[in-house]
Design an enzyme around this catalytic site. Structure first.
Site, PDB file in Angstrom:
ATOM      1  N   TYR A 271       0.832  -1.216   0.000  1.00  0.00           N
ATOM      2  CA  TYR A 271       0.000   0.000   0.000  1.00  0.00           C
ATOM      3  C   TYR A 271       0.862   1.261   0.000  1.00  0.00           C
ATOM      4  CZ  TYR A 271      -3.736  -3.242   0.923  1.00  0.00           C
ATOM      5  OH  TYR A 271      -4.622  -4.267   0.795  1.00  0.00           O
ATOM      6  N   SER A 272       2.134   1.121  -0.318  1.00  0.00           N
ATOM      7  CA  SER A 272       3.102   2.212  -0.180  1.00  0.00           C
ATOM      8  C   SER A 272       2.715   3.475  -0.973  1.00  0.00           C
ATOM      9  CB  SER A 272       4.471   1.719  -0.653  1.00  0.00           C
ATOM     10  OG  SER A 272       5.339   2.810  -0.851  1.00  0.00           O
ATOM     11  N   ASN A 273       2.588   4.565  -0.251  1.00  0.00           N
ATOM     12  CA  ASN A 273       2.335   5.854  -0.914  1.00  0.00           C
ATOM     13  C   ASN A 273       3.531   6.254  -1.765  1.00  0.00           C
ATOM     14  OD1 ASN A 273      -0.197   6.354   0.394  1.00  0.00           O
ATOM     15  ND2 ASN A 273       0.960   6.753   2.274  1.00  0.00           N
TER      16      ASN A 273
ATOM     17  N   LEU B 294       5.860   4.219  -3.303  1.00  0.00           N
ATOM     18  CA  LEU B 294       5.959   3.468  -4.569  1.00  0.00           C
ATOM     19  C   LEU B 294       4.932   3.991  -5.570  1.00  0.00           C
ATOM     20  CD1 LEU B 294       6.409  -0.276  -3.458  1.00  0.00           C
ATOM     21  CD2 LEU B 294       8.164   1.298  -4.315  1.00  0.00           C
TER      22      LEU B 294
END
Ligand SMILES: Cc1ncc(COP(=O)(O)O)c(C=O)c1O
Length: 320
Positions: A78-80, A82
């Site tokens: 869920y990385s903002n 990436l």
């Protein structure tokens, strides 16, 4: 070829700066006589929002004179970071591979974040927990770069020393937008510590007296060490981290925090989520309620974005 300028980069990516600075209220702020302002970095861009823009700004500008051909970076599903970086690479015509924590995820339905990355032609490379723990090891990074044929690796969260200068731009904007206002304290969520370190940077003339990081994970002393490493010689005494508001750890939540976010979102156009901004807003309100933030204070909350991580299966549309 003519090298493009920073302002052309802002136009090309449709970056909205300065981000608005608005007076807001928290559930207990009016009763306690505390003035609350919010720096709306969540409005910088629908995707490259919040501290993602701030931390990547210097790097993206440098790519205009010498662009890499293939970038890799690390993050969770869920990385903002990436998500924002994959979008920037797609816009700038640079190949991108996301090194994703969780080998098992390759057999599951992709998170909306990873689906977007694929939609922008980014590649996904899943690694197990043990390998992921080596994400700062130069030998492992070289191995990955060789294997994936990439020429640049950006650390997890975009948290590298180049990120600090972009974050520090916030001071200039705040002083320009509200030259008369002095803030007793500024609060922001802390995970890798780069954003807090960038804000604390002592060379900046600032209208903020004290900087308070809200730990979004269990990291007493570890987070202070990370911020200290980023600051290096620039140690500065007017900052500390609150460790009571992580609600169980990174990406963990509680029924109370969820209810707080839901209630806040139902009553305000400004939106928060439970991983970063929700914990920061909760902390500010609790500190106001319990008198840790004194009545009569003026507080600045930094909205660091990250609303995409809170989505159900929905794609963010960006007009170009
Ligand atoms: C939306 C959001 N807010 C805050 C943070 C924490 O920032 P930092 O890692 O610089 O401490 C992150 C992670 O980078 C984030 O994605």
């Amino acid at each position: 070829m003519r090298v493009k300028t920073e302002s052309e980069l802002l136009t090309d990516l449709a970056i909205n700066l300065p981000s608005p600075l608005e007076q807001i209220s928290l559930p207990d702020s009016a009763a306690k006589g505390v003035e609350v302002w919010c720096k709306r970095d969540d409005l910088i861009h629908p995707i490259i929002s919040g501290n993602k823009w701030r931390k990547l700004q210097q790097t993206l500008v440098s790519w205009y004179s010498s662009p890499p051909s293939h970038v890799i970076s690390f993050g969770g599903p869920y990385s903002n970071h990436l998500h924002a970086l994959a979008f920037c690479c797609a816009q700038l015509g640079i190949a991108f591979t996301a090194v994703v924590r969780g080998k098992y995820l390759q057999h599951q339905v992709l998170s909306p974040t990873l689906q977007d990355i694929c939609h922008w032609q980014g590649q996904l490379h899943f690694v197990n927990k043990t390998d992921y723990q080596r994400r700062t090891d130069p030998a492992y990074i070289d191995e990955l770069k060789n294997y994936l044929q990439a020429d640049l690796c950006i650390p997890e969260g975009g948290s590298q020393s180049a990120a600090l200068q972009g974050v520090a731009e916030i001071h200039k904007e705040v002083s320009y937008q509200q030259p008369e206002l002095m803030f007793d304290l500024a609060l922001l969520p802390v995970a890798s510590g780069a954003s807090l370190a960038g804000l604390v940077n002592k060379h900046q003339a600032t209208s903020i007296n004290t900087f308070v990081g809200v730990a979004v994970l269990k990291g007493k002393s570890y987070l202070e060490e990370l911020v200290g490493q980023f600051l290096g010689q620039e140690q500065h005494t007017r900052w500390h981290i609150e460790h009571e508001y992580h609600h169980g750890g990174y990406a963990k939540t509680s029924a109370d925090l969820l209810a707080f976010c839901e209630h806040y979102n139902a009553n305000n156009s400004l939106q928060i989520e439970p991983v970063y901004s929700g914990k920061c807003f909760w902390a500010a309100n609790d500190m106001i309620k319990t008198g840790k933030i004194r009545p009569g204070s003026r507080v600045l909350l930094l909205h660091t974005g990250g609303l995409q991580g809170n989505r159900a299966h929905k794609r963010i549309n960006v007009s170009k």
